[in-house]
Scaffold this active site. Sequence first.
Site, PDB file in Angstrom:
ATOM      1  N   ASN A   1       0.873  -1.187   0.000  1.00 41.14           N
ATOM      2  CA  ASN A   1       0.000   0.000   0.000  1.00 41.14           C
ATOM      3  C   ASN A   1       0.902   1.226   0.000  1.00 41.14           C
ATOM      4  OD1 ASN A   1      -2.174  -1.734   0.331  1.00 41.14           O
ATOM      5  ND2 ASN A   1      -2.795  -0.965   2.320  1.00 41.14           N
TER       6      ASN A   1
ATOM      7  N   HIS B   1      -1.525  -9.269  -3.990  1.00 44.34           N
ATOM      8  CA  HIS B   1      -0.864  -9.263  -2.677  1.00 44.34           C
ATOM      9  C   HIS B   1      -1.350 -10.399  -1.794  1.00 44.34           C
ATOM     10  CE1 HIS B   1      -4.602  -7.610  -1.224  1.00 44.34           C
ATOM     11  NE2 HIS B   1      -4.131  -7.240  -0.049  1.00 44.34           N
TER      12      HIS B   1
END
Length: 378
Positions: free
Chosen positions: A240, A294
């Site tokens: 992120n 992810h």
Amino acid sequence: MGNCIQQLSESVTLIASDDTWIEGNAIQQLHTTSKLAGMRRVAGMPDLHPGRGYPVGAAFFSTGRLYPALIGGDIGCGMALWTTDLDARKSPAEKLEKRLGNIDAPLDDAWQTLVSELAPANVGFQQALGTIGGGNHFAELQRIDHIYDPQAVAALQLDMKQLVLLVHSGSRGLGGSILEQHIHRHGHAGLVQDSADCVDYLAQHDGALQYAEANRQLIARRMLDRLGANGQQVLDVHHNLVTPAAIQGENGWLHRKGATPSDTGLVVIPGSRGDYSYLAAPIPSEASLFSLAHGAGRKWMRSECKDRLVKRYSPAQLSRTKLGSHVVCQDKHLIYEEAPEAYKPVDSIIASMEQAGLLTVLAKLRPVLTYKTRGGCC
């Protein structure tokens, strides 16, 4: 290979096979985000799922301005992989769980010297350092189940005879406070490149990245200390964040929200807490905006998990997985929200990226003990 890189519009790409399950609302969020001012390209990964206004499991490339809301509140969330000297054959989950105890509380005074060395000064939220947090965050002891590239794995000093430790956490309350301040002042309009507000946000963002990396290291060291073990960090990768980037000859900003960078070295892509994780070597590609999935990606909304599962499983049953691993999670809502059934099968996510030519799998990792929380979700 071609059908795993789907061009949904001139500016929207989806990395997924035809049978990858992706919710329609997540696709709609991709298209909506592609229409933001200055947005040039948007790429969804096979773990794509809907977020709060913006999709999770995606990368976004813009010019002229950047969008803190696309990164979200958990700035710097990512994965760290550590070696350990714990014997994989003599470390049953029951024994490890007992020795680990409770690691929800703040670090005590004995850790403060290391905290001051690792963490950025004067950012606040020091009490949360060394703690995992809620949501999908975890720390997991794993054993190497299968090695596909012995030479690459040996170079990392990974050994099938020893457990590894995977830590998934981020900037705790710090990143959320940064986003909250930004939204209060600017809403979702984004920040003009090189403006004073943009420069200020990027400084805070970079501090949150440092905090998140420090947090993962402190979690790992704390666990190893409890287990009487030694270990070394093999990799630490944020998923992120926003970074400067050049795409198709244009300079701009590459935002990743639940998207692992494919241009910074090796990565670990985990499944659910009842599934395998994969160590992989990325193959950088503009088609995916230099990004990968992810994780496995949510299949169900958190709010519906308990109703779907409560008649099938008790919390005690969910603390044991089909792979024989144990899950420490004494938050009765969170253990349903994080049940394996709430996630996509990670094998399908990995297969889509392999078929798209985006990675090479080096090893498969099997869970032994997952730690989430001993008490309420923190």
